[in-house]
Motif scaffolding. Sequence first.
Motif, PDB file in Angstrom:
ATOM      1  N   LYS A 149       0.832  -1.202   0.000  1.00 44.82           N
ATOM      2  CA  LYS A 149       0.000   0.000   0.000  1.00 44.82           C
ATOM      3  C   LYS A 149       0.872   1.260   0.000  1.00 44.82           C
ATOM      4  O   LYS A 149       0.612   2.211  -0.743  1.00 44.82           O
ATOM      5  CB  LYS A 149      -0.929   0.009   1.207  1.00 44.82           C
ATOM      6  CG  LYS A 149      -2.050  -1.012   1.121  1.00 44.82           C
ATOM      7  CD  LYS A 149      -2.993  -0.906   2.305  1.00 44.82           C
ATOM      8  CE  LYS A 149      -3.823   0.355   2.255  1.00 44.82           C
ATOM      9  NZ  LYS A 149      -4.849   0.406   3.307  1.00 44.82           N
ATOM     10  N   PHE A 150       1.906   1.255   0.847  1.00 43.80           N
ATOM     11  CA  PHE A 150       2.807   2.402   0.903  1.00 43.80           C
ATOM     12  C   PHE A 150       3.512   2.611  -0.430  1.00 43.80           C
ATOM     13  O   PHE A 150       3.608   3.736  -0.936  1.00 43.80           O
ATOM     14  CB  PHE A 150       3.850   2.205   2.019  1.00 43.80           C
ATOM     15  CG  PHE A 150       3.418   2.708   3.367  1.00 43.80           C
ATOM     16  CD1 PHE A 150       3.891   3.920   3.852  1.00 43.80           C
ATOM     17  CD2 PHE A 150       2.549   1.963   4.160  1.00 43.80           C
ATOM     18  CE1 PHE A 150       3.507   4.382   5.095  1.00 43.80           C
ATOM     19  CE2 PHE A 150       2.149   2.419   5.407  1.00 43.80           C
ATOM     20  CZ  PHE A 150       2.628   3.637   5.878  1.00 43.80           C
ATOM     21  N   MET A 151       4.007   1.522  -1.003  1.00 45.37           N
ATOM     22  CA  MET A 151       4.775   1.621  -2.239  1.00 45.37           C
ATOM     23  C   MET A 151       3.916   2.030  -3.432  1.00 45.37           C
ATOM     24  O   MET A 151       4.424   2.578  -4.414  1.00 45.37           O
ATOM     25  CB  MET A 151       5.470   0.287  -2.531  1.00 45.37           C
ATOM     26  CG  MET A 151       6.495  -0.147  -1.493  1.00 45.37           C
ATOM     27  SD  MET A 151       7.868   1.013  -1.308  1.00 45.37           S
ATOM     28  CE  MET A 151       8.764   0.705  -2.829  1.00 45.37           C
ATOM     29  N   GLU A 152       2.624   1.764  -3.365  1.00 45.10           N
ATOM     30  CA  GLU A 152       1.748   2.058  -4.493  1.00 45.10           C
ATOM     31  C   GLU A 152       1.224   3.493  -4.501  1.00 45.10           C
ATOM     32  O   GLU A 152       0.560   3.910  -5.443  1.00 45.10           O
ATOM     33  CB  GLU A 152       0.564   1.077  -4.510  1.00 45.10           C
ATOM     34  CG  GLU A 152       0.964  -0.327  -4.967  1.00 45.10           C
ATOM     35  CD  GLU A 152      -0.212  -1.291  -4.972  1.00 45.10           C
ATOM     36  OE1 GLU A 152      -1.282  -0.934  -4.403  1.00 45.10           O
ATOM     37  OE2 GLU A 152      -0.065  -2.394  -5.532  1.00 45.10           O
ATOM     38  N   ILE A 153       1.527   4.255  -3.461  1.00 44.78           N
ATOM     39  CA  ILE A 153       1.100   5.652  -3.441  1.00 44.78           C
ATOM     40  C   ILE A 153       1.820   6.422  -4.551  1.00 44.78           C
ATOM     41  O   ILE A 153       3.041   6.374  -4.671  1.00 44.78           O
ATOM     42  CB  ILE A 153       1.394   6.309  -2.076  1.00 44.78           C
ATOM     43  CG1 ILE A 153       0.496   5.704  -0.987  1.00 44.78           C
ATOM     44  CG2 ILE A 153       1.165   7.819  -2.138  1.00 44.78           C
ATOM     45  CD1 ILE A 153       0.777   6.238   0.409  1.00 44.78           C
ATOM     46  N   ASP A 154       1.068   7.113  -5.360  1.00 47.84           N
ATOM     47  CA  ASP A 154       1.643   7.904  -6.442  1.00 47.84           C
ATOM     48  C   ASP A 154       1.954   9.297  -5.910  1.00 47.84           C
ATOM     49  O   ASP A 154       1.073  10.132  -5.746  1.00 47.84           O
ATOM     50  CB  ASP A 154       0.661   7.992  -7.613  1.00 47.84           C
ATOM     51  CG  ASP A 154       1.225   8.770  -8.799  1.00 47.84           C
ATOM     52  OD1 ASP A 154       2.425   9.112  -8.743  1.00 47.84           O
ATOM     53  OD2 ASP A 154       0.474   9.032  -9.750  1.00 47.84           O
ATOM     54  N   ARG A 155       3.240   9.540  -5.645  1.00 44.26           N
ATOM     55  CA  ARG A 155       3.644  10.836  -5.105  1.00 44.26           C
ATOM     56  C   ARG A 155       3.997  11.823  -6.215  1.00 44.26           C
ATOM     57  O   ARG A 155       4.273  12.996  -5.955  1.00 44.26           O
ATOM     58  CB  ARG A 155       4.835  10.662  -4.166  1.00 44.26           C
ATOM     59  CG  ARG A 155       4.566   9.717  -3.007  1.00 44.26           C
ATOM     60  CD  ARG A 155       5.742   9.676  -2.057  1.00 44.26           C
ATOM     61  NE  ARG A 155       5.855  10.904  -1.294  1.00 44.26           N
ATOM     62  CZ  ARG A 155       6.945  11.261  -0.617  1.00 44.26           C
ATOM     63  NH1 ARG A 155       8.016  10.495  -0.648  1.00 44.26           N
ATOM     64  NH2 ARG A 155       6.974  12.391   0.053  1.00 44.26           N
ATOM     65  N   GLY A 156       4.006  11.350  -7.430  1.00 46.84           N
ATOM     66  CA  GLY A 156       4.327  12.227  -8.546  1.00 46.84           C
ATOM     67  C   GLY A 156       5.679  11.884  -9.150  1.00 46.84           C
ATOM     68  O   GLY A 156       6.551  11.328  -8.494  1.00 46.84           O
TER      69      GLY A 156
END
Length: 410
Positions: free
Chosen positions: A366-373
């Motif tokens: 879940k953390f790794m899949e966050i799209d931060r840009g």
Amino acid sequence: MRKWLAMVSIISLLLVSACGSSDATDTSKLPDDNWESIASKAEGSKVNIFMWGGDDGINRYIDDVMAPLLKERNNIELNRVPLDTTEILQKLQTEKRAGKEKGTIDIVWINGENFKNAKENDLLAGAFTEKLPNYKKYFDTDSDAFKYDFGTETEGFEAPWGKVQFVFFYNSEKVKNPPATFDQLKSFMKENPGKFTYPNPSDFTGNAFLRHLLYAKTDKNLAQDGFDEERAKKLGKDVWTELNEMKPFLWRKGETYPSTLTDLDKLYSQGEVWMTMGYNEARAEHLIKDGVFPESTKSFLLEDVGSIGNTHFLSIPFNSPNKEGAMVAINEFLSPEAQYEKLKPDYWGESSPISYEKLDEDWKKKFMEIDRGESVLEASTLEESFKGELDAAYVEWLKENWIREVAESQ
């Protein structure tokens, strides 16, 4: 008979006073109970968090995410009180002098020089992080990022809440291969004169650029030691040499420097320079979306120098009236659920100090899949390059000496 009754009344008052004094003394200490007991005592209570309130996204994170989470999980009412950190410390200092053993602040958001001042003036309750289940389970408790706060030993007086790291930003349409080392950065300046500069070191970001050069000139972990003027002078000689050698290739040949990071960002947005820099590896995203930075903006760091980062923390004041509630609330602030929501760009979007390796596979995913840009580096890259912040005294030393050794040097 009247004398006897009067004597009984006096004794009773003395006993009540003594009991009140004993209770106050007890409440001034952090609880030594096991976690189950602490959580039980905290249930149904109110926790006041005093913190800087100048960012709408951060405020909404507290009010819309953390307050409901604490109410649902722990039946704790979280009350956010916006106040600048210096004013919070002034309030605690006044209460300390007045002997006020029961205050109104349960949690304070703090780091850096403010933490150093609070710790040295006995404004904090003491060590509590080893009691927090989430800290022990999900954080690298041996990390210098948590053991030192701008060179001051934390000793468990504050719990890591978030972190930012220094990165360089560049226009990928102008710079096809960003430098990966300090020598490559110097080569870039020589090949592209006038397209790089750094803010005046009276600005915190410009000063941080110099602090990276100090790291480049030693293999010591400068974050673990306090300020050493003799070491600073020795390392400084090489730093001044490097900076003076850069001058002819800087924007306006180093005859003037941007006063602030905002000024450097403006030069970058106008295309006068092709790089900018700064703390918070994700800060370019909203500037891109707002049309300030070009869409081709990306970020890099220097592998041989590393990336100085600093952690910000949550602490408990010496006279918190609800220390059990404060500990339970801080424990929730450190939970995967809370840190995940904080990492998402919906509210705050800053990096989490949580250790991804300590998360189970579902949470890690879940953390790794966050799209931060696209402008934000991978979390693993940032974590591997992390360097602890130097003692705050280095900031002033660099600022003062740079003027003489570089700005006024011919």
